[in-house]
Write an enzyme that holds these catalytic residues in place. Structure first.
Site, PDB file in Angstrom:
ATOM      1  N   GLY A  33       0.798  -1.207   0.000  1.00 21.20           N
ATOM      2  CA  GLY A  33       0.000   0.000   0.000  1.00 21.20           C
ATOM      3  C   GLY A  33       0.834   1.261   0.000  1.00 21.20           C
ATOM      4  O   GLY A  33       2.016   1.243  -0.358  1.00 21.20           O
ATOM      5  N   HIS A  36       2.518   4.919  -4.711  1.00 17.40           N
ATOM      6  CA  HIS A  36       3.087   6.084  -5.366  1.00 17.40           C
ATOM      7  C   HIS A  36       3.292   5.757  -6.836  1.00 17.40           C
ATOM      8  O   HIS A  36       2.910   4.679  -7.315  1.00 17.40           O
ATOM      9  CB  HIS A  36       4.387   6.524  -4.685  1.00 17.40           C
ATOM     10  CG  HIS A  36       5.388   5.406  -4.497  1.00 17.40           C
ATOM     11  ND1 HIS A  36       5.978   4.729  -5.543  1.00 17.40           N
ATOM     12  CD2 HIS A  36       5.888   4.838  -3.364  1.00 17.40           C
ATOM     13  CE1 HIS A  36       6.808   3.826  -5.080  1.00 17.40           C
ATOM     14  NE2 HIS A  36       6.764   3.851  -3.762  1.00 17.40           N
ATOM     15  N   HIS A  39       4.678   2.315  -7.807  1.00 13.98           N
ATOM     16  CA  HIS A  39       3.704   1.220  -7.810  1.00 13.98           C
ATOM     17  C   HIS A  39       2.790   1.288  -9.029  1.00 13.98           C
ATOM     18  O   HIS A  39       2.492   0.272  -9.670  1.00 13.98           O
ATOM     19  CB  HIS A  39       2.815   1.288  -6.548  1.00 13.98           C
ATOM     20  CG  HIS A  39       3.538   1.104  -5.261  1.00 13.98           C
ATOM     21  ND1 HIS A  39       3.660   2.106  -4.331  1.00 13.98           N
ATOM     22  CD2 HIS A  39       4.165   0.025  -4.730  1.00 13.98           C
ATOM     23  CE1 HIS A  39       4.323   1.653  -3.283  1.00 13.98           C
ATOM     24  NE2 HIS A  39       4.647   0.402  -3.500  1.00 13.98           N
ATOM     25  N   GLU A 151      12.707  -2.817  -9.457  1.00 14.88           N
ATOM     26  CA  GLU A 151      14.133  -3.058  -9.279  1.00 14.88           C
ATOM     27  C   GLU A 151      14.715  -2.257  -8.117  1.00 14.88           C
ATOM     28  O   GLU A 151      15.849  -2.516  -7.709  1.00 14.88           O
ATOM     29  CB  GLU A 151      14.891  -2.733 -10.566  1.00 14.88           C
ATOM     30  CG  GLU A 151      14.637  -3.733 -11.681  1.00 14.88           C
ATOM     31  CD  GLU A 151      15.516  -3.492 -12.892  1.00 14.88           C
ATOM     32  OE1 GLU A 151      16.214  -2.451 -12.928  1.00 14.88           O
ATOM     33  OE2 GLU A 151      15.509  -4.336 -13.801  1.00 14.88           O
ATOM     34  N   ASP A 153      13.951  -2.475  -5.034  1.00 10.51           N
ATOM     35  CA  ASP A 153      14.201  -3.524  -4.049  1.00 10.51           C
ATOM     36  C   ASP A 153      14.841  -4.701  -4.785  1.00 10.51           C
ATOM     37  O   ASP A 153      14.216  -5.755  -4.960  1.00 10.51           O
ATOM     38  CB  ASP A 153      12.890  -3.941  -3.382  1.00 10.51           C
ATOM     39  CG  ASP A 153      12.255  -2.788  -2.621  1.00 10.51           C
ATOM     40  OD1 ASP A 153      12.804  -2.402  -1.577  1.00 10.51           O
ATOM     41  OD2 ASP A 153      11.217  -2.273  -3.080  1.00 10.51           O
ATOM     42  N   GLN A 156      15.204  -8.119  -3.064  1.00 10.23           N
ATOM     43  CA  GLN A 156      13.882  -8.740  -2.991  1.00 10.23           C
ATOM     44  C   GLN A 156      13.493  -9.355  -4.325  1.00 10.23           C
ATOM     45  O   GLN A 156      12.968 -10.475  -4.381  1.00 10.23           O
ATOM     46  CB  GLN A 156      12.840  -7.703  -2.576  1.00 10.23           C
ATOM     47  CG  GLN A 156      11.411  -8.202  -2.629  1.00 10.23           C
ATOM     48  CD  GLN A 156      10.418  -7.138  -2.216  1.00 10.23           C
ATOM     49  OE1 GLN A 156      10.182  -6.954  -1.030  1.00 10.23           O
ATOM     50  NE2 GLN A 156       9.847  -6.423  -3.182  1.00 10.23           N
ATOM     51  N   VAL A 179      11.653   3.855 -10.466  1.00 15.42           N
ATOM     52  CA  VAL A 179      11.077   5.157 -10.805  1.00 15.42           C
ATOM     53  C   VAL A 179      11.645   6.180  -9.819  1.00 15.42           C
ATOM     54  O   VAL A 179      11.649   5.948  -8.608  1.00 15.42           O
ATOM     55  CB  VAL A 179       9.539   5.136 -10.726  1.00 15.42           C
ATOM     56  CG1 VAL A 179       8.955   6.505 -11.060  1.00 15.42           C
ATOM     57  CG2 VAL A 179       8.987   4.070 -11.671  1.00 15.42           C
ATOM     58  N   SER A 188       9.697   5.865  -2.849  1.00 17.63           N
ATOM     59  CA  SER A 188       9.511   4.905  -1.763  1.00 17.63           C
ATOM     60  C   SER A 188       8.416   5.424  -0.847  1.00 17.63           C
ATOM     61  O   SER A 188       8.294   6.642  -0.627  1.00 17.63           O
ATOM     62  CB  SER A 188      10.805   4.729  -0.959  1.00 17.63           C
ATOM     63  OG  SER A 188      10.564   3.995   0.231  1.00 17.63           O
ATOM     64  N   SER A 189       7.644   4.506  -0.295  1.00 18.48           N
ATOM     65  CA  SER A 189       6.614   4.895   0.668  1.00 18.48           C
ATOM     66  C   SER A 189       7.229   5.515   1.914  1.00 18.48           C
ATOM     67  O   SER A 189       6.557   6.252   2.646  1.00 18.48           O
ATOM     68  CB  SER A 189       5.775   3.673   1.057  1.00 18.48           C
ATOM     69  OG  SER A 189       5.156   3.111  -0.085  1.00 18.48           O
TER      70      SER A 189
END
Length: 291
Positions: A33, A36, A39, A151, A153, A156, A179, A188-189
């Site tokens: 969630g 941004h 996502h 990419e 992360d 991950q 991005v 990033s959140s």
């Protein structure tokens, strides 16, 4: 226009069965969630690859090492749903609660060795076990033909690629480019937690990474490049550099020099916020200055 929100595994699986009966290809975008543009770029890529797209929203407690960090993670489902709705029709938001994902008695985990070790895996013990477990569940629940991961992360992404390969999951794992803001900071959140001053200083992290990558590609000595890169990040106002490392791109093995496609990866703390970033590094040019 509104997005269709599904809360239960059973309901999502029923939707997937209907889509399969129509011959639809299905893509999934796993998120926690606080959506941004990074996502939303993943969702657009998913929409280009499949007729049906599931965006998941689940703040996964099993990948947090700190209860305070988990509590502070932004939860913005209403605005997330509006952002997804603006992208078009045919999108589903899967937003289960904790008991739906981890019902009483849940006792299974997925652990990925190798690519999950070191880097963020060293600073956040158990983090990638939590990631691998929840991603495996989400891919299976959604019955996904393809799944989009950013990419930014990068470790991950490689963990997910490895688990999908090792477990023979029938899902194509698609990595999408990071991005960035106009000043280079990766979206990033966590960025919303930065003070105005720290937000300006944070752009030093990608600047240092891109500068170091250019030097490594030119053949400059890696030890000196990494040391000077870390010094530049700290001089810009970061409190601590958790790591700044050169790793092989495919398996994330440590590299003494960029003799194959590589990534320069970093994690650093500023304003009590942990930021991560990475940039690609091409193999050094033989005979380049500084080699």
């Amino acid at each position: 226009m509104s997005v269709d929100i599904v809360r239960s595994v059973a309901e999502l699986r029923a939707r997937v069965a209907d889509w399969r009966s129509e011959g639809a290809r299905i893509a999934v975008v796993p998120t926690m969630g606080a959506l941004h543009e990074g996502h939303l770029t993943l969702v657009r890529e998913a929409m280009a690859r499949a007729e049906r797209v599931v965006t998941t929203l689940f703040v996964n407690p099993r990948q947090f090492n700190s209860a305070a960090d988990l509590a502070a993670y932004p939860r913005t489902e209403e605005s997330d749903a509006r952002k997804l709705a603006a992208l078009g029709e045919g999108l589903v938001l899967f937003a289960p609660d904790g008991d739906e994902m981890y019902p009483p008695g849940f006792s299974t985990g997925v652990s990925v060795a190798g690519v999950g070790e070191g880097l963020c895996g060293a600073g956040r013990p158990g983090h990638f076990d939590g990631v691998a477990t929840v991603v495996t569940k989400l891919l299976l629940i959604a019955g996904a033909d393809a799944a989009m991961f950013g990419e930014k992360d990068f470790q991950q992404l490689q963990v997910v690629r490895r688990l999908a390969s090792d477990l023979n999951l029938p899902t194509e794992i698609v990595g999408c480019a990071t991005v960035r803001e106009p000043d280079g900071l990766a979206l990033s959140s966590r960025n919303v937690r930065l003070s105005a001053e720290a937000r300006l200083q944070a752009a030093a992290l990608p600047r240092a990474l891109f500068a170091a990558a250019r030097r490594l590609e030119a053949g400059d000595p890696p030890a000196a490049v990494l040391a000077e890169g870390e010094a530049a990040i700290l001089a810009a106002g970061f409190a601590r550099v958790e790591y700044l490392e050169l790793r092989a791109e495919e398996a994330l093995a440590p590299l003494a020099a960029p003799d194959r496609p590589a990534r320069l990866l970093a994690a650093a703390w500023i304003d009590e916020v942990r930021l991560i970033d990475n940039v690609p590094v091409a193999p050094a040019t033989p005979g380049a200055d500084g080699a």
